[in-house]
Design a protein around this motif. Structure first.
Motif, PDB file in Angstrom:
ATOM      1  N   ALA A  49      48.690  90.963  27.771  1.00  0.00           N
ATOM      2  CA  ALA A  49      47.510  91.420  28.514  1.00  0.00           C
ATOM      3  C   ALA A  49      46.267  91.183  27.663  1.00  0.00           C
ATOM      4  O   ALA A  49      45.705  92.115  27.080  1.00  0.00           O
ATOM      5  CB  ALA A  49      47.646  92.897  28.879  1.00  0.00           C
ATOM      6  N   ALA A  52      43.149  93.391  28.359  1.00  0.00           N
ATOM      7  CA  ALA A  52      43.267  94.853  28.346  1.00  0.00           C
ATOM      8  C   ALA A  52      42.601  95.444  27.109  1.00  0.00           C
ATOM      9  O   ALA A  52      42.594  94.842  26.028  1.00  0.00           O
ATOM     10  CB  ALA A  52      44.731  95.262  28.407  1.00  0.00           C
ATOM     11  N   VAL A  55      46.771  99.535  25.781  1.00  0.00           N
ATOM     12  CA  VAL A  55      48.095  99.512  26.409  1.00  0.00           C
ATOM     13  C   VAL A  55      48.985 100.514  25.686  1.00  0.00           C
ATOM     14  O   VAL A  55      48.987 100.575  24.444  1.00  0.00           O
ATOM     15  CB  VAL A  55      48.737  98.108  26.373  1.00  0.00           C
ATOM     16  CG1 VAL A  55      50.137  98.151  26.992  1.00  0.00           C
ATOM     17  CG2 VAL A  55      47.873  97.092  27.118  1.00  0.00           C
ATOM     18  N   TRP A  76      50.532  92.698  23.345  1.00  0.00           N
ATOM     19  CA  TRP A  76      50.612  94.055  22.829  1.00  0.00           C
ATOM     20  C   TRP A  76      52.069  94.366  22.483  1.00  0.00           C
ATOM     21  O   TRP A  76      52.979  93.976  23.217  1.00  0.00           O
ATOM     22  CB  TRP A  76      50.122  95.050  23.878  1.00  0.00           C
ATOM     23  CG  TRP A  76      48.686  94.886  24.262  1.00  0.00           C
ATOM     24  CD1 TRP A  76      48.166  93.944  25.095  1.00  0.00           C
ATOM     25  CD2 TRP A  76      47.589  95.684  23.824  1.00  0.00           C
ATOM     26  NE1 TRP A  76      46.808  94.091  25.208  1.00  0.00           N
ATOM     27  CE2 TRP A  76      46.418  95.165  24.438  1.00  0.00           C
ATOM     28  CE3 TRP A  76      47.471  96.778  22.974  1.00  0.00           C
ATOM     29  CZ2 TRP A  76      45.156  95.708  24.229  1.00  0.00           C
ATOM     30  CZ3 TRP A  76      46.209  97.330  22.764  1.00  0.00           C
ATOM     31  CH2 TRP A  76      45.072  96.804  23.385  1.00  0.00           C
ATOM     32  N   ALA A  94      48.485 100.029  31.187  1.00  0.00           N
ATOM     33  CA  ALA A  94      47.436  99.091  30.783  1.00  0.00           C
ATOM     34  C   ALA A  94      46.101  99.574  31.340  1.00  0.00           C
ATOM     35  O   ALA A  94      45.877  99.544  32.559  1.00  0.00           O
ATOM     36  CB  ALA A  94      47.749  97.685  31.292  1.00  0.00           C
TER      37      ALA A  94
END
Length: 387
Positions: A49, A52, A55, A76, A94
């Motif tokens: 991600a 993001a 997370v 992550w 997330a």
């Protein structure tokens, strides 16, 4: 003779088309391996991600979400544990949005929350582990159900079923809990593998297991174009009881006849068991107590009926305990000590004791989890159909 210019034209056209096809493919990110169960029983989770900001890992073996760290590729990750061997649901949060693990094909079938599954194996294979033993089969079935709808079942047939066309088997009707589906006892509870292992060890009799979908109201609404109704707010309220009675009608009038027509099931109450978890356990008790001519083996996992409902709806069960004890080959009640239904379940057991209704019980550690459900299935199935 083919014109060379024509051949070159079509080759050029083909190359342009292929290049456009390649350009049209979405970009592929880096390979993500998740979950990764390590030799020391720690588990590494990863989630791609790049955009993001935060997370977290949410897992049933953790008391609170665990922060994950992002690398230069936008992956992550976090390593937790060691984790006690078992199968656990988990998900990622997330930026506050709960998501499944896209790198993992194992998921938790459920109407509401979306979770993936991680299987942490034991040094000695657990009862639900895939072992080198004869295996049964899983079949998906559709049958005519209430209000003109089509119902769905998952059916386990034991090892040797297809190789012995003249042999018949007893049947265990096994019902999942609120928001679960007909797949949950199979995909999360691993009931098929538990039975394969117990049968191979000579601890359980070969049996057919029928796993129905318990939410009649949701299915009727879905198939008739309506909105799915909210779950009842009171466990023994009028709405909950009506829905349980609709399930009872469907099971007795539609599911059992379908199974006994299409599978080599031995008919008769002494060859039928019924069990369930949570809401499915409540459906189990209501169905069994209102159809004592249909079932001789009854298993309630993390579930109960209140004394008020027992006195109101099933007085014959407790008014003549000698008759009840004679009819029921097994009445089983189990719950975890941290289960939110623990208090009500213990009250139900105390009520049965006071009324001299015989039952077997098991109180385990832990809460309202499928880790406990697997324990209960493994404890009860060896008791079924033992004449």
């Amino acid at each position: 003779m083919t014109n060379p210019l024509t051949v070159r034209f079509w080759l050029a056209w083909l190359l342009v088309g292929l290049s456009n096809l390649v350009l049209a493919q979405p970009p592929r990110g880096p390979l993500v391996v998740s979950p990764q169960v390590n030799a020391d029983k720690s588990v590494t989770f990863r989630y791609l991600a790049p955009q993001a900001n935060e997370v977290k890992l949410s897992a049933q073996f953790e008391k609170a979400p665990v922060a994950m760290t992002k690398d230069a590729q936008g992956i992550w990750s976090v390593t937790v544990g060691p984790v006690k061997p078992d199968i656990y649901p988990y998900s990622f949060q997330a930026d506050g949005v709960t998501v499944m693990d896209p790198a993992n094909v194992a998921f938790f079938p459920n109407e509401r929350f979306k979770a993936s599954l991680v299987d942490v194996p034991g040094d000695t294979p657990l009862i639900h582990a895939l072992r080198d033993v004869p295996h049964g089969s899983i079949n998906y079935e559709y049958y005519p159900s209430i209000e003109g709808t089509t119902g769905s079942l998952v059916v386990y047939t034991p090892p040797g079923y297809d190789q012995s066309p003249s042999k018949k088997y007893p049947v265990y009707y096994l019902i999942s809990g609120t928001t679960d589906t007909e797949e949950t006892f199979f995909k999360v509870g691993k009931t098929n593998l538990i039975l394969d292992n117990l049968i191979a060890e000579g601890k359980a009799k070969p049996m057919i297991i029928v796993m129905p979908y318990g939410n009649m109201a949701a299915r009727v609404a879905e198939q008739k174009g309506g909105a799915k109704p909210a779950d009842p707010t009171v466990r023994d309220g009028a709405d909950a009881v009506k829905r349980a009675n609709d399930f009872t009608t469907d099971l007795v009038s539609n599911v059992i006849p379908y199974v006994e027509k299409n599978y080599r099931a031995i008919p008769g109450r002494e060859n039928r068991a019924i069990g369930g978890f949570s809401r499915g356990g409540g459906q189990t008790l209501r169905t069994a107590f209102s159809n004592m001519d249909k079932f001789a083996w009854v298993c309630a996992y993390s579930s109960y009926l209140s004394p008020d409902e027992m006195n109101r709806s099933y007085p014959s069960i407790v008014s003549n305990p000698q008759q009840t004890n004679k009819q029921l080959k097994l009445l089983w009640v189990s719950v975890g000590s941290d289960d939110f239904l623990y208090k009500g379940t213990v009250e139900f057991m105390d009520y049965l004791k006071a009324k001299n209704v015989q039952f077997k019980s098991l109180v385990t550690d832990g809460g309202h989890t499928w880790m406990n459900v697997k324990t209960y299935v493994a404890a009860t199935t060896p008791l079924l159909f033992q004449q």
